[in-house]
Design a protein around this motif. Structure first.
Motif, PDB file in Angstrom:
ATOM      1  N   UNK A  13      32.336  28.802  47.455  1.00 54.35           N
ATOM      2  CA  UNK A  13      31.634  29.922  48.191  1.00 54.35           C
ATOM      3  C   UNK A  13      30.983  29.883  46.836  1.00 54.35           C
ATOM      4  N   UNK A  14      29.979  30.186  47.138  1.00 51.92           N
ATOM      5  CA  UNK A  14      28.271  30.321  46.287  1.00 51.92           C
ATOM      6  C   UNK A  14      27.938  32.046  46.411  1.00 51.92           C
ATOM      7  N   UNK A  15      26.823  31.901  46.017  1.00 51.01           N
ATOM      8  CA  UNK A  15      26.197  33.305  46.555  1.00 51.01           C
ATOM      9  C   UNK A  15      25.226  33.445  47.200  1.00 51.01           C
ATOM     10  N   UNK A  16      23.760  34.143  48.096  1.00 55.04           N
ATOM     11  CA  UNK A  16      24.148  35.094  48.014  1.00 55.04           C
ATOM     12  C   UNK A  16      26.037  35.887  48.446  1.00 55.04           C
ATOM     13  N   UNK A  17      26.852  37.080  48.795  1.00 48.51           N
ATOM     14  CA  UNK A  17      27.373  37.485  49.284  1.00 48.51           C
ATOM     15  C   UNK A  17      27.289  39.128  49.691  1.00 48.51           C
ATOM     16  N   UNK A  18      26.962  38.725  51.454  1.00 49.20           N
ATOM     17  CA  UNK A  18      26.305  40.538  51.287  1.00 49.20           C
ATOM     18  C   UNK A  18      27.393  41.479  52.484  1.00 49.20           C
ATOM     19  N   UNK A  19      27.348  42.754  51.706  1.00 48.12           N
ATOM     20  CA  UNK A  19      28.489  43.619  52.294  1.00 48.12           C
ATOM     21  C   UNK A  19      27.637  44.817  52.595  1.00 48.12           C
ATOM     22  N   UNK A  20      28.461  45.835  53.447  1.00 49.43           N
ATOM     23  CA  UNK A  20      27.378  46.818  53.373  1.00 49.43           C
ATOM     24  C   UNK A  20      27.698  47.530  52.015  1.00 49.43           C
ATOM     25  N   UNK A  21      26.591  48.697  52.115  1.00 42.72           N
ATOM     26  CA  UNK A  21      27.099  49.287  50.730  1.00 42.72           C
ATOM     27  C   UNK A  21      27.771  50.241  50.216  1.00 42.72           C
ATOM     28  N   UNK A  22      28.486  51.122  51.433  1.00 45.83           N
ATOM     29  CA  UNK A  22      29.123  51.683  51.486  1.00 45.83           C
ATOM     30  C   UNK A  22      29.906  50.295  51.457  1.00 45.83           C
ATOM     31  N   UNK A  23      30.473  49.401  52.023  1.00 49.36           N
ATOM     32  CA  UNK A  23      31.956  49.085  51.782  1.00 49.36           C
ATOM     33  C   UNK A  23      32.034  48.514  50.127  1.00 49.36           C
ATOM     34  N   UNK A  24      31.300  48.283  50.087  1.00 50.80           N
ATOM     35  CA  UNK A  24      31.347  47.964  48.075  1.00 50.80           C
ATOM     36  C   UNK A  24      31.744  48.949  47.798  1.00 50.80           C
ATOM     37  N   UNK A  25      31.140  50.136  47.423  1.00 54.35           N
ATOM     38  CA  UNK A  25      30.828  51.301  46.877  1.00 54.35           C
ATOM     39  C   UNK A  25      33.235  51.385  47.386  1.00 54.35           C
ATOM     40  N   UNK A  26      33.700  51.194  48.126  1.00 55.12           N
ATOM     41  CA  UNK A  26      34.986  51.559  48.909  1.00 55.12           C
ATOM     42  C   UNK A  26      35.295  50.271  47.906  1.00 55.12           C
ATOM     43  N   UNK A  27      35.322  49.508  47.893  1.00 52.94           N
ATOM     44  CA  UNK A  27      35.787  47.691  47.475  1.00 52.94           C
ATOM     45  C   UNK A  27      36.078  48.021  46.108  1.00 52.94           C
ATOM     46  N   UNK A  28      35.052  48.639  45.428  1.00 52.88           N
ATOM     47  CA  UNK A  28      35.177  49.207  44.213  1.00 52.88           C
ATOM     48  C   UNK A  28      36.013  50.361  43.665  1.00 52.88           C
ATOM     49  N   UNK A  29      35.374  51.450  44.226  1.00 52.10           N
ATOM     50  CA  UNK A  29      36.793  52.789  44.200  1.00 52.10           C
ATOM     51  C   UNK A  29      38.300  52.042  44.441  1.00 52.10           C
ATOM     52  N   UNK A  30      38.680  51.062  45.458  1.00 52.68           N
ATOM     53  CA  UNK A  30      39.413  51.039  45.503  1.00 52.68           C
ATOM     54  C   UNK A  30      40.162  50.170  44.101  1.00 52.68           C
ATOM     55  N   UNK A  31      39.660  49.002  43.532  1.00 47.42           N
ATOM     56  CA  UNK A  31      39.345  47.671  42.715  1.00 47.42           C
ATOM     57  C   UNK A  31      40.357  49.470  41.241  1.00 47.42           C
ATOM     58  N   UNK A  32      39.181  50.375  41.201  1.00 47.23           N
ATOM     59  CA  UNK A  32      39.890  50.813  40.201  1.00 47.23           C
ATOM     60  C   UNK A  32      41.099  51.846  40.146  1.00 47.23           C
ATOM     61  N   UNK A  33      41.529  51.682  41.268  1.00 43.89           N
ATOM     62  CA  UNK A  33      43.194  52.907  41.976  1.00 43.89           C
ATOM     63  C   UNK A  33      43.820  51.794  41.469  1.00 43.89           C
ATOM     64  N   UNK A  34      43.829  50.534  41.631  1.00 40.06           N
ATOM     65  CA  UNK A  34      44.744  49.690  41.482  1.00 40.06           C
ATOM     66  C   UNK A  34      45.159  49.236  40.136  1.00 40.06           C
ATOM     67  N   UNK A  35      43.996  49.413  39.627  1.00 38.49           N
ATOM     68  CA  UNK A  35      44.227  48.493  38.890  1.00 38.49           C
ATOM     69  C   UNK A  35      43.649  47.002  38.552  1.00 38.49           C
ATOM     70  N   UNK A  36      42.631  46.585  39.092  1.00 38.81           N
ATOM     71  CA  UNK A  36      42.068  45.548  39.337  1.00 38.81           C
ATOM     72  C   UNK A  36      40.723  45.336  38.978  1.00 38.81           C
ATOM     73  N   UNK A  37      41.049  44.744  37.712  1.00 36.57           N
ATOM     74  CA  UNK A  37      39.522  44.820  37.062  1.00 36.57           C
ATOM     75  C   UNK A  37      38.898  43.321  36.132  1.00 36.57           C
ATOM     76  N   UNK A  38      39.290  42.172  37.135  1.00 38.40           N
ATOM     77  CA  UNK A  38      39.284  40.345  36.852  1.00 38.40           C
ATOM     78  C   UNK A  38      38.649  39.519  37.993  1.00 38.40           C
TER      79      UNK A  38
END
Length: 233
Positions: free
Chosen positions: A162-187
């Motif tokens: 994998x390389x960048x770019x990575x492209x996602x909708x803003x809504x999907x990315x906001x959801x992912x980071x919210x879920x990460x916080x809930x699940x304790x994913x910080x790495x």
């Protein structure tokens, strides 16, 4: 809209320089500017946001002005990790943009990204819901537990780099980071890493061997050599 999120909050310790690698001058131009100029020229990129290494925001702003990078709308102080830096940018974008807008995340030290790679990321994201630039694995890949020897190889036909770019909708990315916080994913080391850990399928867009990540002094030598054959810089 399509917003480029160009990461520039790392310290670049592997470069062994006092200046963070994204600000390191290469042929009299800061490395980050090479990257920003590609997105500045791209007709389908509307705005740019940069998570910047804390304490270097004023310098970043000065370079953006000096090199006339007009699409940069926000320079956000970075966090303690790449994941946190991206989250801080998404929180800023949420104030100004639609959740349907596409966010194109790109490493600031991948300065040889092409217009074609950016375009394919945007098109693939619009058509399939997301996009991650990949290239084939051409070498034999072995597995090791002790970093000294191996008795097992992986089937390279089933592997992608994998390389960048990575492209996602803003809504999907906001959801992912919210879920990460809930699940304790910080790495999470990249957006695609985070998405897959949350159970999401990623879709491939085109990458290139030239779209290299400039991380070590050897990478700088290769980059300088490629600059001499690339008329866009």
């Amino acid at each position: 809209m399509n917003i480029a999120l160009i990461t520039a909050a790392g310290r670049g310790s592997r470069m062994h320089q006092e200046v963070p690698k994204q600000f390191m001058p290469i042929k009299n131009k800061p490395l980050i500017i090479y990257t920003l100029e590609v997105f500045e020229r791209h007709p389908n990129i509307d705005m740019i946001i940069i998570p910047c290494l804390c304490g270097w925001e004023t310098i970043m702003q000065a370079y953006v002005k000096q090199y006339n990078i007009t699409k940069v709308k926000w320079i956000v102080p970075g966090g303690n990790s790449g994941q946190e830096s991206i989250r801080l940018c998404l929180e800023e974008l949420e104030k100004h943009c639609s959740k349907e807008d596409v966010v194109v995340v790109h490493d600031g030290n991948r300065a040889l990204v092409s217009e074609e790679i950016i375009s394919d990321a945007i098109v693939t994201c619009r058509e399939k819901g997301n996009a991650v630039a990949v290239i084939p694995c051409n070498e034999v890949i072995v597995k090791t537990n002790n970093q000294m020897d191996s008795e097992e190889f992986l089937n390279r036909a089933e592997l992608k780099r994998t390389q960048t770019p990575h492209a996602f909708s803003l809504g999907k990315m906001l959801w992912a980071h919210s879920e990460a916080e809930k699940r304790g994913i910080d790495d999470a080391v990249a957006t695609c890493d985070l998405m897959m850990r949350l159970g999401e399928k990623i879709h491939f867009s085109i990458g290139s061997e030239k779209n290299m990540k400039i991380t070590t002094p050897v990478d700088v030598e290769i980059f300088e050599a490629l600059l001499t054959t690339n008329n866009d810089f």
